[in-house]
Design a protein around this motif. Structure first.
Motif, PDB file in Angstrom:
ATOM      1  N   GLY A  97      10.177  -3.086  -8.170  1.00 49.04           N
ATOM      2  CA  GLY A  97      10.499  -4.340  -7.580  1.00 49.04           C
ATOM      3  C   GLY A  97       9.678  -5.434  -7.074  1.00 49.04           C
ATOM      4  O   GLY A  97       8.457  -5.052  -7.565  1.00 49.04           O
ATOM      5  N   ALA A  98       9.844  -6.441  -6.985  1.00 48.99           N
ATOM      6  CA  ALA A  98       8.814  -7.661  -6.729  1.00 48.99           C
ATOM      7  C   ALA A  98       8.227  -7.370  -5.561  1.00 48.99           C
ATOM      8  O   ALA A  98       7.136  -7.712  -5.375  1.00 48.99           O
ATOM      9  CB  ALA A  98       9.599  -8.864  -6.719  1.00 48.99           C
ATOM     10  N   THR A  99       8.778  -6.625  -4.733  1.00 50.61           N
ATOM     11  CA  THR A  99       8.084  -6.475  -3.200  1.00 50.61           C
ATOM     12  C   THR A  99       6.523  -5.560  -3.544  1.00 50.61           C
ATOM     13  O   THR A  99       5.711  -5.996  -3.105  1.00 50.61           O
ATOM     14  CB  THR A  99       9.033  -5.596  -2.290  1.00 50.61           C
ATOM     15  OG1 THR A  99      10.148  -6.146  -2.084  1.00 50.61           O
ATOM     16  CG2 THR A  99       8.260  -5.590  -1.010  1.00 50.61           C
ATOM     17  N   ILE A 102       4.181  -7.871  -5.715  1.00 51.93           N
ATOM     18  CA  ILE A 102       3.375  -8.826  -4.650  1.00 51.93           C
ATOM     19  C   ILE A 102       2.424  -8.130  -3.904  1.00 51.93           C
ATOM     20  O   ILE A 102       1.226  -8.445  -4.029  1.00 51.93           O
ATOM     21  CB  ILE A 102       4.238  -9.471  -3.834  1.00 51.93           C
ATOM     22  CG1 ILE A 102       5.291 -10.498  -4.836  1.00 51.93           C
ATOM     23  CG2 ILE A 102       3.645 -10.730  -3.053  1.00 51.93           C
ATOM     24  CD1 ILE A 102       6.600 -11.123  -3.932  1.00 51.93           C
ATOM     25  N   TYR A 123       8.848 -15.834   2.281  1.00 52.82           N
ATOM     26  CA  TYR A 123       9.569 -14.445   2.255  1.00 52.82           C
ATOM     27  C   TYR A 123       8.837 -13.635   3.201  1.00 52.82           C
ATOM     28  O   TYR A 123       7.589 -13.977   3.322  1.00 52.82           O
ATOM     29  CB  TYR A 123       9.530 -14.174   0.690  1.00 52.82           C
ATOM     30  CG  TYR A 123      10.339 -12.433   0.582  1.00 52.82           C
ATOM     31  CD1 TYR A 123      11.511 -12.433   0.970  1.00 52.82           C
ATOM     32  CD2 TYR A 123       9.392 -11.445   0.143  1.00 52.82           C
ATOM     33  CE1 TYR A 123      12.230 -11.289   0.798  1.00 52.82           C
ATOM     34  CE2 TYR A 123      10.026 -10.162   0.019  1.00 52.82           C
ATOM     35  CZ  TYR A 123      11.438 -10.226   0.366  1.00 52.82           C
ATOM     36  OH  TYR A 123      12.170  -8.924   0.155  1.00 52.82           O
ATOM     37  N   TYR A 126       5.084 -11.456   2.459  1.00 48.87           N
ATOM     38  CA  TYR A 126       3.644 -11.925   2.087  1.00 48.87           C
ATOM     39  C   TYR A 126       2.685 -11.951   3.132  1.00 48.87           C
ATOM     40  O   TYR A 126       1.443 -11.501   2.756  1.00 48.87           O
ATOM     41  CB  TYR A 126       3.822 -13.340   1.647  1.00 48.87           C
ATOM     42  CG  TYR A 126       4.648 -13.862   0.596  1.00 48.87           C
ATOM     43  CD1 TYR A 126       5.261 -12.935  -0.269  1.00 48.87           C
ATOM     44  CD2 TYR A 126       5.319 -15.367   0.505  1.00 48.87           C
ATOM     45  CE1 TYR A 126       6.026 -13.509  -1.418  1.00 48.87           C
ATOM     46  CE2 TYR A 126       6.113 -15.742  -0.309  1.00 48.87           C
ATOM     47  CZ  TYR A 126       6.597 -14.774  -1.182  1.00 48.87           C
ATOM     48  OH  TYR A 126       7.511 -15.320  -2.108  1.00 48.87           O
ATOM     49  N   ASN A 168       6.617 -19.794  -4.702  1.00 50.36           N
ATOM     50  CA  ASN A 168       8.059 -19.132  -4.794  1.00 50.36           C
ATOM     51  C   ASN A 168       9.309 -20.205  -5.200  1.00 50.36           C
ATOM     52  O   ASN A 168       9.584 -21.032  -4.316  1.00 50.36           O
ATOM     53  CB  ASN A 168       8.460 -18.432  -3.533  1.00 50.36           C
ATOM     54  CG  ASN A 168      10.024 -17.789  -3.544  1.00 50.36           C
ATOM     55  OD1 ASN A 168      10.604 -17.998  -2.608  1.00 50.36           O
ATOM     56  ND2 ASN A 168      10.504 -17.368  -4.671  1.00 50.36           N
ATOM     57  N   ASN A 172      13.332 -18.907  -1.709  1.00 46.86           N
ATOM     58  CA  ASN A 172      14.158 -18.309  -0.701  1.00 46.86           C
ATOM     59  C   ASN A 172      13.323 -18.728   0.628  1.00 46.86           C
ATOM     60  O   ASN A 172      12.047 -18.437   0.655  1.00 46.86           O
ATOM     61  CB  ASN A 172      14.136 -16.798  -1.028  1.00 46.86           C
ATOM     62  CG  ASN A 172      14.645 -16.023   0.442  1.00 46.86           C
ATOM     63  OD1 ASN A 172      15.369 -16.474   1.265  1.00 46.86           O
ATOM     64  ND2 ASN A 172      14.564 -14.886   0.260  1.00 46.86           N
ATOM     65  N   ASP A 200       6.069 -16.082  -7.352  1.00 48.08           N
ATOM     66  CA  ASP A 200       7.111 -15.255  -7.270  1.00 48.08           C
ATOM     67  C   ASP A 200       8.615 -15.997  -7.526  1.00 48.08           C
ATOM     68  O   ASP A 200       8.943 -16.886  -7.232  1.00 48.08           O
ATOM     69  CB  ASP A 200       7.384 -15.068  -5.590  1.00 48.08           C
ATOM     70  CG  ASP A 200       8.664 -14.054  -5.268  1.00 48.08           C
ATOM     71  OD1 ASP A 200       9.347 -14.169  -6.069  1.00 48.08           O
ATOM     72  OD2 ASP A 200       8.716 -13.783  -3.947  1.00 48.08           O
ATOM     73  N   VAL A 202      11.487 -14.447  -8.561  1.00 50.32           N
ATOM     74  CA  VAL A 202      12.531 -13.571  -8.637  1.00 50.32           C
ATOM     75  C   VAL A 202      13.893 -14.244  -8.940  1.00 50.32           C
ATOM     76  O   VAL A 202      14.943 -13.573  -9.271  1.00 50.32           O
ATOM     77  CB  VAL A 202      12.693 -12.486  -7.362  1.00 50.32           C
ATOM     78  CG1 VAL A 202      11.289 -11.729  -7.229  1.00 50.32           C
ATOM     79  CG2 VAL A 202      13.094 -13.293  -6.156  1.00 50.32           C
ATOM     80  N   TYR A 203      14.082 -15.565  -8.502  1.00 50.71           N
ATOM     81  CA  TYR A 203      15.399 -16.180  -8.710  1.00 50.71           C
ATOM     82  C   TYR A 203      15.472 -17.016 -10.070  1.00 50.71           C
ATOM     83  O   TYR A 203      15.919 -18.172 -10.272  1.00 50.71           O
ATOM     84  CB  TYR A 203      15.668 -17.041  -7.611  1.00 50.71           C
ATOM     85  CG  TYR A 203      16.003 -16.087  -6.451  1.00 50.71           C
ATOM     86  CD1 TYR A 203      17.056 -15.321  -6.064  1.00 50.71           C
ATOM     87  CD2 TYR A 203      14.851 -16.018  -5.192  1.00 50.71           C
ATOM     88  CE1 TYR A 203      16.863 -14.369  -5.171  1.00 50.71           C
ATOM     89  CE2 TYR A 203      14.936 -15.310  -4.022  1.00 50.71           C
ATOM     90  CZ  TYR A 203      16.161 -14.636  -3.869  1.00 50.71           C
ATOM     91  OH  TYR A 203      16.288 -13.765  -3.170  1.00 50.71           O
ATOM     92  N   SER A 231      12.067  -9.959 -10.654  1.00 54.89           N
ATOM     93  CA  SER A 231      13.030  -8.829 -10.021  1.00 54.89           C
ATOM     94  C   SER A 231      14.148  -8.606 -11.176  1.00 54.89           C
ATOM     95  O   SER A 231      15.202  -9.412 -11.020  1.00 54.89           O
ATOM     96  CB  SER A 231      13.318  -9.042  -8.861  1.00 54.89           C
ATOM     97  OG  SER A 231      14.323  -7.798  -8.309  1.00 54.89           O
ATOM     98  N   LYS A 234      17.578  -8.913  -8.932  1.00 55.26           N
ATOM     99  CA  LYS A 234      18.392 -10.145  -8.638  1.00 55.26           C
ATOM    100  C   LYS A 234      19.052 -10.525  -9.852  1.00 55.26           C
ATOM    101  O   LYS A 234      20.140 -11.050  -9.683  1.00 55.26           O
ATOM    102  CB  LYS A 234      17.302 -11.223  -8.321  1.00 55.26           C
ATOM    103  CG  LYS A 234      16.186 -10.893  -7.359  1.00 55.26           C
ATOM    104  CD  LYS A 234      16.815 -10.873  -5.815  1.00 55.26           C
ATOM    105  CE  LYS A 234      15.643 -10.612  -4.924  1.00 55.26           C
ATOM    106  NZ  LYS A 234      16.311 -10.361  -3.725  1.00 55.26           N
ATOM    107  N   LYS A 242      15.507  -1.633  -7.422  1.00 55.42           N
ATOM    108  CA  LYS A 242      13.934  -1.699  -6.973  1.00 55.42           C
ATOM    109  C   LYS A 242      13.148  -1.621  -8.511  1.00 55.42           C
ATOM    110  O   LYS A 242      12.332  -0.986  -8.434  1.00 55.42           O
ATOM    111  CB  LYS A 242      13.672  -0.868  -6.133  1.00 55.42           C
ATOM    112  CG  LYS A 242      14.191  -1.091  -4.836  1.00 55.42           C
ATOM    113  CD  LYS A 242      14.012  -2.241  -3.873  1.00 55.42           C
ATOM    114  CE  LYS A 242      12.558  -2.693  -3.545  1.00 55.42           C
ATOM    115  NZ  LYS A 242      12.334  -4.075  -3.089  1.00 55.42           N
TER     116      LYS A 242
END
Ligand code: PLP
Length: 387
Positions: A97-99, A102, A123, A126, A168, A172, A200, A202-203, A231, A234, A242
């Protein structure tokens, strides 16, 4: 018997607002437009592709950096969409996942005392990530009201100690999308510096009204200093899987992978093969903006009948609203209390924007997630119509 008392590495971290609001939504039976995840399933073809990988016996450790076919598919997609050639062997790493991506990027580049700039609202992972690395968090606000980047403020925050900037877009929680001009300004600003960029994205496949996603990969001066994070959760409606990735120049990826290999080491094999197969068809990600734009429009049309003031939503699956003109006295509550009230009394869960600021900045704005079935959105709208 004695359990040693710990000095917390993250003394300011508690249970996240997303967990709190989701639990409250479940407890009260509210429609959960709080936490950002779809309430509909992914394409069965994707499940089939993963199942087939398992049935083929692709169940043991994959290479540390990700299975080659998936890294090749990612590199080909990034090149086709954004025109930058990342080498699948040296520049692309598949992550949990992106989490994780990062956190790993931050741990790989931030030394104790290094400064890292975040643009608030941001988010929630971070800041704790930077703190875990021993870095110094430098908070720069996005412009209140429209959430656009303020390049004078960002420039003023850069010092000789600045190691990285995290951006980002699509954003978000605000739903803003950085323009080409924004990215060019950023490129110029960072050009004379050694500041790394953690972008970031992810979207990336949820951008509306004919706008284009301006990946850092499109800008050579940014790509040369960027960890670009995305990600699959998403993009393919599988947030629980994930799986994500990082694209970065070979020298940055090499440091990233040193941390990655002793953090997760690698990411589950059959999902990687399944994703690689599924990515052969670009239609699902190319059609995602239209898919979510329709949901955005449905949701906005409903909210337009209420006294919620709609903020622009250019991308992501989040719609922010200003609550100050509502016809109920609770409009004057702090955002977080308003969200609790909205969940308990009106039956719709939302997230306060103050949760995305270090100092809890309150601007009477809350965030709804519209990655929901039409029937869920309509049920929420029916309840919100009372306001
Ligand atoms: C801006 C942003 N970055 C990163 C993530 C985490 O993505 P993942 O689920 O792939 O770890 C999210 C998820 O909500 C997000 O909104």
């Amino acid at each position: 018997m004695h359990t040693p008392v710990l000095q917390s590495r993250l003394p300011n971290v508690g249970t996240t607002i997303f967990t709190v609001m989701s639990a409250l939504a479940t407890e009260t039976g509210a429609v959960n437009l709080g936490q950002g995840f779809p309430d509909f399933d992914c394409d069965p073809k994707l499940v089939d592709a993963v199942t087939q990988a398992m049935q083929r016996g692709q169940n043991q450790y994959p290479p540390m950096t990700g299975v080659p076919v998936l890294r090749e598919a990612i590199a080909a997609k990034v090149q086709a969409l954004y025109g930058h050639a990342y080498h699948p062997v040296t520049d692309i790493t598949v992550t949990a996942g992106a989490t994780q991506a990062i956190l790993t990027a931050i741990l790989a580049v931030v030394h104790p005392g290094d400064e890292v700039i975040v643009l608030e609202p941001c988010y929630d992972s971070y800041v704790p990530n930077i703190e875990l690395a021993g870095g110094v968090v430098v908070r720069v606000p996005l412009t209140p009201g429209n959430f656009r980047p303020d390049f004078d403020k960002i420039a003023a925050a850069i010092t000789p100690r600045t190691r990285a900037l995290i951006i980002n877009s699509p954003h978000n929680p605000s739903g803003t999308v950085w323009s080409r001009e924004d990215m060019l300004k950023l490129q110029d600003l960072l050009e004379p510096t050694d500041v790394l960029l953690i972008s970031d994205e992810v979207y990336e496949h949820m951008v509306f009204d004919g706008q284009q996603h301006q990946s850092a990969a499109r800008f050579p001066g940014l790509a040369a200093r960027a960890f670009i994070v995305s990600s699959f959760g998403k993009t393919y409606h599988v947030t629980g899987w994930k799986v994500g990735f990082v694209a970065a120049p070979a020298s940055l990826s090499a440091e990233f992978r040193k941390v990655h290999q002793f953090n997760v080491f690698t990411v589950n094999t059959p999902v990687q093969y399944g994703l690689a197969t599924y990515m052969a068809d670009p239609a699902p990600y190319l059609g995602l903006s239209d898919f979510y734009q329709r949901k955005r429009d449905l949701f906005r049309a409903g909210l337009a009948q209420t006294r919620f003031k709609l903020l622009p939503c250019e991308g992501t699956y989040f719609q922010c609203v200003d609550i100050s003109a509502l016809g109920v006295p609770e409009r004057a509550l702090p955002e977080a209390d308003f969200c609790q009230w909205l969940t308990r009394e009106i039956g719709v869960a939302a997230i306060p924007l103050s949760a995305f600021y270090g100092n809890g900045f309150d601007q009477h704005v809350v965030r709804f997630c519209f990655a929901k079935k039409d029937e869920t959105l309509n049920a929420a709208l029916q309840r919100l119509a009372r306001l």
